[in-house]
Motif scaffolding. Structure first.
Motif, short mmCIF file in Angstrom:
data_model
loop_
_atom_site.label_atom_id
_atom_site.label_comp_id
_atom_site.label_asym_id
_atom_site.label_seq_id
_atom_site.Cartn_x
_atom_site.Cartn_y
_atom_site.Cartn_z
N ALA A 52 60.68 100.24 17.92
CA ALA A 52 61.29 101.36 18.63
C ALA A 52 62.09 100.88 19.85
CB ALA A 52 60.21 102.34 19.06
N GLU A 53 61.76 99.70 20.37
CA GLU A 53 62.46 99.15 21.52
C GLU A 53 63.74 98.41 21.13
OE1 GLU A 53 59.88 96.81 24.11
OE2 GLU A 53 58.16 97.83 23.23
N TRP A 54 63.96 98.20 19.85
CA TRP A 54 65.11 97.42 19.41
C TRP A 54 66.42 98.16 19.62
CZ3 TRP A 54 63.46 94.84 14.13
CH2 TRP A 54 62.38 93.99 14.36
N ASN A 55 66.40 99.51 19.58
CA ASN A 55 67.61 100.32 19.77
C ASN A 55 68.77 99.87 18.88
OD1 ASN A 55 66.38 101.90 21.81
ND2 ASN A 55 66.82 100.29 23.30
N LEU A 56 68.51 99.81 17.60
CA LEU A 56 69.52 99.35 16.65
C LEU A 56 70.24 100.54 16.03
CD1 LEU A 56 67.36 96.66 14.88
CD2 LEU A 56 69.06 96.30 16.66
N PRO A 57 71.52 100.36 15.73
CA PRO A 57 72.26 101.44 15.08
C PRO A 57 71.75 101.68 13.66
CG PRO A 57 73.59 99.45 15.15
CD PRO A 57 72.34 99.16 15.93
N LYS B 170 73.20 103.31 6.72
CA LYS B 170 72.84 104.08 5.53
C LYS B 170 72.08 103.20 4.53
CE LYS B 170 74.73 107.06 1.99
NZ LYS B 170 75.89 107.70 1.43
N GLY B 171 70.94 103.72 4.08
CA GLY B 171 70.14 103.00 3.08
C GLY B 171 69.29 101.88 3.66
N TRP B 172 69.31 101.75 4.97
CA TRP B 172 68.55 100.67 5.62
C TRP B 172 67.45 101.29 6.45
CZ3 TRP B 172 69.34 95.60 4.63
CH2 TRP B 172 68.60 94.69 5.37
N GLU B 173 66.26 100.73 6.36
CA GLU B 173 65.11 101.25 7.10
C GLU B 173 64.69 100.26 8.17
OE1 GLU B 173 62.02 102.09 4.30
OE2 GLU B 173 63.40 103.11 2.93
N ARG C 162 72.83 91.82 7.97
CA ARG C 162 72.00 92.61 8.88
C ARG C 162 71.30 91.72 9.91
NH1 ARG C 162 71.57 97.82 10.81
NH2 ARG C 162 69.47 98.10 11.61
N VAL C 163 70.73 90.61 9.49
CA VAL C 163 70.02 89.77 10.44
C VAL C 163 71.00 89.18 11.45
CG1 VAL C 163 69.98 87.54 9.24
CG2 VAL C 163 68.05 88.20 10.68
N ASN C 164 72.21 88.83 11.02
CA ASN C 164 73.22 88.34 11.95
C ASN C 164 73.63 89.45 12.92
OD1 ASN C 164 73.55 85.56 11.37
ND2 ASN C 164 74.73 86.06 9.55
N LYS C 165 73.73 90.67 12.42
CA LYS C 165 74.06 91.81 13.28
C LYS C 165 72.95 92.03 14.31
CE LYS C 165 75.55 96.63 13.00
NZ LYS C 165 75.89 97.72 12.09
N LEU C 166 71.71 91.95 13.89
CA LEU C 166 70.57 92.10 14.81
C LEU C 166 70.66 91.09 15.95
CD1 LEU C 166 67.52 92.39 12.37
CD2 LEU C 166 68.54 94.23 13.69
N VAL C 167 70.91 89.85 15.58
CA VAL C 167 70.95 88.78 16.57
C VAL C 167 72.14 88.97 17.52
CG1 VAL C 167 71.26 86.29 16.86
CG2 VAL C 167 69.63 87.16 15.18
N ARG C 168 73.31 89.32 16.97
CA ARG C 168 74.49 89.54 17.83
C ARG C 168 74.27 90.71 18.78
NH1 ARG C 168 77.22 88.78 13.05
NH2 ARG C 168 77.69 90.99 12.94
N LEU C 169 73.66 91.78 18.30
CA LEU C 169 73.40 92.94 19.16
C LEU C 169 72.46 92.61 20.32
CD1 LEU C 169 72.97 95.77 16.50
CD2 LEU C 169 74.76 95.62 18.23
#
Length: 113
Positions: A50-55, A58-61, A99-106
């Motif tokens: 819940a603290e990650w604040n990720l966008p 669609k289709g991703w949980e 997705r994992v690259n997006k997580l890290v960049r964010l």
């Protein structure tokens, strides 16, 4: 056999890791990149999702994000088959890498190249 003796672990996809016992510039750059990448993943792993604040995607949980983070930390970046065995509900590899690259960049890190 000779490559392993010169500092290249058996099965490594990184090519020659050392030249005369010293990291090559390319290998050193990749190593720094991966250290930073996994540092971000470890910080995410220590937080509640819940603290990650990720966008939303669609289709991703959120469970997929947690599975990716824990899978990468457990198995490494190049072991998607093992990650998928642990988390069979994950989408295909290309989507997971994006997705994992997006997580890290964010979170201020650099994506793996």
């Amino acid at each position: 056999e000779g490559a392993a003796e010169e500092g290249n672990p058996a099965g490594s996809s990184w090519g020659d890791l050392t030249a005369m016992g010293v990291l090559t510039p390319i290998t050193a750059s990749r190593l720094v990149e991966r250290i930073a990448f996994f540092k971000v993943l470890r910080s995410l792993d220590a937080q509640d999702e819940a603290e990650w604040n990720l966008p939303a995607t669609k289709g991703w949980e959120l469970a997929h994000d947690r599975a990716l983070v824990s899978g990468f930390l457990k198995h490494g970046a190049g072991k998607f088959d093992l990650i998928k065995q642990d988390h069979p509900t994950l989408p295909e590899r290309t989507l997971c890498m994006k997705r994992v690259n997006k997580l890290v960049r964010l979170k201020g890190g650099a994506a793996l190249t």
